[in-house]
Design an enzyme around this catalytic site. Structure first.
Site, short mmCIF file in Angstrom:
data_model
loop_
_atom_site.label_atom_id
_atom_site.label_comp_id
_atom_site.label_asym_id
_atom_site.label_seq_id
_atom_site.Cartn_x
_atom_site.Cartn_y
_atom_site.Cartn_z
N GLU A 135 40.66 38.28 43.65
CA GLU A 135 39.40 38.75 44.22
C GLU A 135 39.70 39.90 45.15
O GLU A 135 40.85 40.13 45.52
CB GLU A 135 38.70 37.63 45.00
N GLU A 183 39.21 29.54 34.94
CA GLU A 183 40.32 30.38 34.53
C GLU A 183 41.60 29.54 34.48
O GLU A 183 41.64 28.42 34.98
CB GLU A 183 40.47 31.60 35.46
N GLU A 234 43.46 40.71 46.27
CA GLU A 234 44.32 39.52 46.21
C GLU A 234 44.79 39.28 44.78
O GLU A 234 44.00 39.36 43.84
CB GLU A 234 43.55 38.29 46.71
P1 ADP Z 1 41.50 35.73 54.76
O1 ADP Z 1 42.09 35.96 53.42
O2 ADP Z 1 41.31 36.94 55.58
O3 ADP Z 1 42.10 34.57 55.47
P2 ADP Z 1 39.37 33.99 54.05
O4 ADP Z 1 38.79 34.14 52.69
O5 ADP Z 1 40.22 32.81 54.30
O6 ADP Z 1 40.06 35.34 54.39
O7 ADP Z 1 38.18 34.02 55.11
C1 ADP Z 1 38.27 34.59 56.40
C2 ADP Z 1 37.19 34.02 57.25
O8 ADP Z 1 35.93 34.20 56.64
C3 ADP Z 1 37.34 32.52 57.42
O9 ADP Z 1 36.91 32.17 58.71
C4 ADP Z 1 36.45 31.96 56.34
O10 ADP Z 1 36.03 30.67 56.68
C5 ADP Z 1 35.32 32.97 56.34
N1 ADP Z 1 34.71 33.14 55.01
C6 ADP Z 1 35.25 33.69 53.92
N2 ADP Z 1 34.38 33.73 52.91
C7 ADP Z 1 33.24 33.17 53.36
C8 ADP Z 1 31.96 32.94 52.80
N3 ADP Z 1 31.65 33.27 51.56
N4 ADP Z 1 31.02 32.35 53.57
C9 ADP Z 1 31.31 32.00 54.84
N5 ADP Z 1 32.49 32.23 55.42
C10 ADP Z 1 33.45 32.80 54.72
P1 ADP Z 2 38.78 32.39 48.21
O1 ADP Z 2 37.62 33.31 48.01
O2 ADP Z 2 38.34 31.03 48.59
O3 ADP Z 2 39.82 32.98 49.06
P2 ADP Z 2 40.56 32.87 45.94
O4 ADP Z 2 40.11 33.17 44.56
O5 ADP Z 2 41.12 34.02 46.72
O6 ADP Z 2 39.37 32.19 46.73
O7 ADP Z 2 41.63 31.70 45.87
C1 ADP Z 2 42.12 31.07 47.02
C2 ADP Z 2 43.46 30.43 46.71
O8 ADP Z 2 43.36 29.48 45.64
C3 ADP Z 2 44.54 31.38 46.26
O9 ADP Z 2 45.21 31.98 47.35
C4 ADP Z 2 45.44 30.48 45.45
O10 ADP Z 2 46.26 29.72 46.31
C5 ADP Z 2 44.48 29.53 44.78
N1 ADP Z 2 44.08 29.98 43.42
C6 ADP Z 2 42.92 30.58 43.09
N2 ADP Z 2 42.87 30.82 41.77
C7 ADP Z 2 44.02 30.36 41.22
C8 ADP Z 2 44.58 30.33 39.88
N3 ADP Z 2 43.92 30.81 38.84
N4 ADP Z 2 45.80 29.77 39.72
C9 ADP Z 2 46.46 29.28 40.77
N5 ADP Z 2 46.01 29.28 42.05
C10 ADP Z 2 44.81 29.81 42.28
MG MG Z 3 40.89 34.66 48.74
#
Ligand code: ADP
Ligand code: ADP
Ligand code: MG
Length: 665
Positions: free
Chosen positions: A288, A200, A275
């Site tokens: 997401e 994206e 988000e």
């Molecule tokens: P938040 O936005 O609440 O900080 P995160 O996406 O950073 O959420 O994840 C919160 C917790 O869940 C973290 O400890 C992260 O490492 C764990 N986590 C998130 N997604 C996954 C995944 N797909 N598999 C394993 N651990 C995950």
């Molecule tokens: P996760 O499941 O690991 O939390 P996210 O899709 O929520 O993945 O993305 C995690 C972070 O990556 C976001 O908080 C943002 O900082 C960055 N990010 C993800 N997608 C984009 C995008 N299209 N453009 C800019 N930053 C992005």
């Molecule tokens: Mg996220």
């Protein structure tokens, strides 16, 4: 209401859920691994069930063990916390098959949102604004380059099954798109056993702003305002706040309504988070949906006055939401800082070990501490190295920040490295204070990592005054000891010199009500405090031209003290004037020059050594790989040179600062 709930998690979130259960009069069951026998969540729960070995794959991730533990204890419902099994559809289904309630959304909602490609399609269909891009699965690197070009650089390559910042690559050109596709695919395969990636548009100057939603089983879904989580390191959140300093009322409402529309599209009935990424013009795009309680939920609780865990439990039991959208009132400002066991001065390497001293700041209306550890407890290598989530509150953002700064000053942690200096520097950073945030803030402001120079600078006389106060208390105690040899009694002097980080500050001291007055050139400085010898925290008021309320951590060290304040550690020694003269003549013991060694930055396993004796290396070249806490850390040459000796070999377990490689002079 449920009579007994099992918490399928550990650490701070398990403790946090138990607190609400207690408040609601619900009995609690903890589960624990070998490493967590003495953990705080086990101590807090009414009952605890051992579920396996330390690695999470052999304990906290075993759905069957959890179901068994419910049956054994008669728990009627399970709260999954975040991480672990919280977003695993199979877990939900297994519980349902045994008639146990999952405190979270239905399996179909978890499934629909668990996949980034599918959830993006669903969001688009529900009228939610999504990041422009290609929503199909990409088959190889060449196709990835073609699609990236069509979208237009920069682009983000993302694992569809991704989470926790993993499996994500930014690309500015064809080469990076090619390489990014390959590395994102590999990471996705190894982390999520699913190698599908999509592409994206990369939103520039992005801010991460998310909407908290909650729904019930009777069709009602509301939003509870937003949280801004733009302060991230490697796509992982470090500081979160609510509300966002960037949103207008109109944008908040539009985002909230879209988040609710998406939640309704999947019949969402629990707490969840949608988000968004927001650009500089306040255009927002869906990223997401996290179908669980979020780490940073406390900031929402602080500004809404709601208990999200209680609401989750009530709606899971089948109750209606006790409020409607128009009852939701946001008031004041809240900040959260994630306190991690990591060394900010060593590229944030995880730091494991025992908390030899641990005194969190006192909780109150302006301070909340969510923690899962205690003094004497251990931060183990098996799990997330989070020590606590420190939250502050204030009627306006400025005051939430100053309350956070004070709480960080009060947070007393010894025995391992922690990131409080870094958090203190962020809270004092002028750009942060202005609220000019993007997800690149840390990378832009600390391009070479975090260094002592990045700490906030303060008038050194504040700490000099604290050192003078502490010294005077010790002198007074020494003078009050009776029965000393005639002619050798200690008599209080009133002229002293503080040597503070190598500089001399001479002063004359006299007693005043509640403290002392110091003459050190310029206006008289007064310092008052009720501190007494042995207390780790010094709280006092220093008055020069201004009045400063100051909290300093005081440790005796050698013949002086270590003072920790505002993220900085300072060494001070107080001498008599004659003592200072003599001390200046003492030869300084030079620290051994270790610059020709590559030292292990942390305890860990030496996975490989990439160079041999006699080899020439260029700056940036890979020297060795060290694994710790499931992360591979690549150690690179800091400058050009020749390898004189290799001190360790692959497979060795290393101590921190152990020599790995020696360079020729
Ligand atoms: P938040 O936005 O609440 O900080 P995160 O996406 O950073 O959420 O994840 C919160 C917790 O869940 C973290 O400890 C992260 O490492 C764990 N986590 C998130 N997604 C996954 C995944 N797909 N598999 C394993 N651990 C995950
Ligand atoms: P996760 O499941 O690991 O939390 P996210 O899709 O929520 O993945 O993305 C995690 C972070 O990556 C976001 O908080 C943002 O900082 C960055 N990010 C993800 N997608 C984009 C995008 N299209 N453009 C800019 N930053 C992005
Ligand atoms: Mg996220």
């Amino acid at each position: 209401m449920f009579k007994k709930i099992l918490i399928a998690n550990r650490g701070e979130i398990a403790c946090r859920v138990i607190k609400t259960c207690k408040k609601m009069g619900i009995a609690t069951v903890a589960v624990y691994s070998d490493a967590d026998k003495e953990a705080l969540h086990v101590q807090m729960a009414d009952e605890a069930v051992h579920i396996g070995a330390a690695p999470s794959a052999q304990s906290y991730l075993l759905a069957d063990k959890i179901v068994e533990a419910c049956k054994q204890t008669g728990a009627e419902a399970v709260h999954p916390g975040y991480g672990f099994l919280s977003e695993k559809r199979e877990f939900q289904e297994k519980l349902a098959a045994s008639g146990i309630t999952f405190i979270g959304p239905d399996a179909h909602a978890i499934f629909a949102m668990g996949d980034k490609i599918e959830s993006k399609k669903l969001a688009k269909a529900a009228g939610v604004s999504t990041v422009p891009g290609y929503m199909g699965v990409i088959k190889d690197a060449d196709e990835a380059v073609k699609i990236a070009k069509e979208i237009g650089y920069p682009v983000m390559i993302k694992a569809s099954a991704g989470g926790g910042g993993k499996g994500m690559r930014l690309a500015w050109n064809d080469l990076q798109a090619h390489e990014g596709f390959i590395s994102a695919t590999n990471e996705a395969k190894s982390s999520f056993a699913d190698d599908r990636v999509f592409i994206e548009k990369y939103i520039e100057q992005p801010r991460h702003i998310e909407i908290q939603v909650i729904g019930d089983a009777h069709g009602s879904v509301i939003y509870l305002g937003e949280r801004e989580c733009s302060i991230q390191r490697r796509h992982q959140k470090v500081i979160e706040e609510a509300p966002s300093p960037f949103l207008t009322e109109a944008v908040r409402k539009a985002m909230g309504e879209q988040a609710v529309a998406l939640a309704k599209a999947v019949d969402y009935k629990s707490a969840g988070t949608v988000e968004f990424i927001v650009d500089a013009k306040r255009n927002f795009y869906f990223l997401e949906m996290n179908t669980r309680l979020q780490v940073e939920h406390p900031v929402t609780e602080l500004i809404t006055g709601l208990d999200l865990v209680e609401l989750m439990i009530r709606v899971a039991y089948g109750e209606k939401l006790p409020l409607t959208q128009k009852d939701v009132k946001l008031s004041g400002w809240a900040m959260e800082a994630r306190v991690y066991a990591e060394d900010p001065y060593r590229n944030f390497m995880p730091s494991i070990g025992r908390l030899t001293r641990y005194i969190p700041p006192a909780e109150g209306p302006n301070v909340r501490v969510d923690t899962g550890v205690y003094e004497g407890g251990e931060i183990s290598m098996y799990y997330d190295p989070m020590i606590a989530k420190l939250c502050s509150y204030g009627p306006v953002r400025e005051l939430a920040i100053s309350n956070m700064r004070q709480a960080l000053d009060e947070y007393y942690i010894r025995g391992l490295s922690h990131n409080i200096p870094f958090l203190a520097a962020l809270m004092a950073h002028p750009r942060f204070v202005k609220g000019e945030l993007t997800t690149n803030f840390i990378a832009e402001e600390y391009p070479d990592g975090f260094r002592t120079e990045d700490l906030p600078v303060e008038d050194p006389r504040l700490l000099v005054a604290v050192a003078a106060f502490v010294k005077q208390k010790l002198v007074e105690r020494a003078c009050s000891i009776s029965g000393q040899m005639p002619g050798h009694e200690v008599t209080p002097g009133n002229e002293w010199v503080v040597v503070f980080n190598g500089t001399n500050y001479p002063y004359k001291i006299s007693a005043i009500e509640g403290g002392y007055a110091l003459e050190m050139g310029g206006p008289t400085i007064t310092i008052t405090s009720d501190w007494s010898i042995g207390q780790p925290l010094f709280r006092g008021v220093v008055n020069d031209d201004n009045k400063h309320h100051i909290v300093v951590q005081v440790d005796r060290k050698g013949q002086g003290y270590q003072l920790f304040h505002n993220g900085s550690l300072a060494n001070v020694v107080v001498y008599s004037p004659r003592g200072a003269e003599l001390a200046a003549l003492m030869p300084v013991k030079a620290a051994p020059d270790m610059s020709k060694y590559l030292l292990s930055p942390m305890p860990g396993l030496l996975v490989s050594v990439a160079v041999a004796e006699g080899q020439d290396v260029k700056s940036g070249e890979v020297l060795a790989v060290v694994e710790a806490m499931k992360m591979e850390n690549i150690l690179r040459a800091e400058r050009d040179g020749v390898i004189a000796k290799v001190h360790a070999k692959a497979g060795d377990s290393l101590m921190v600062d152990q020599k790995i490689i020696e360079f020729a002079d």
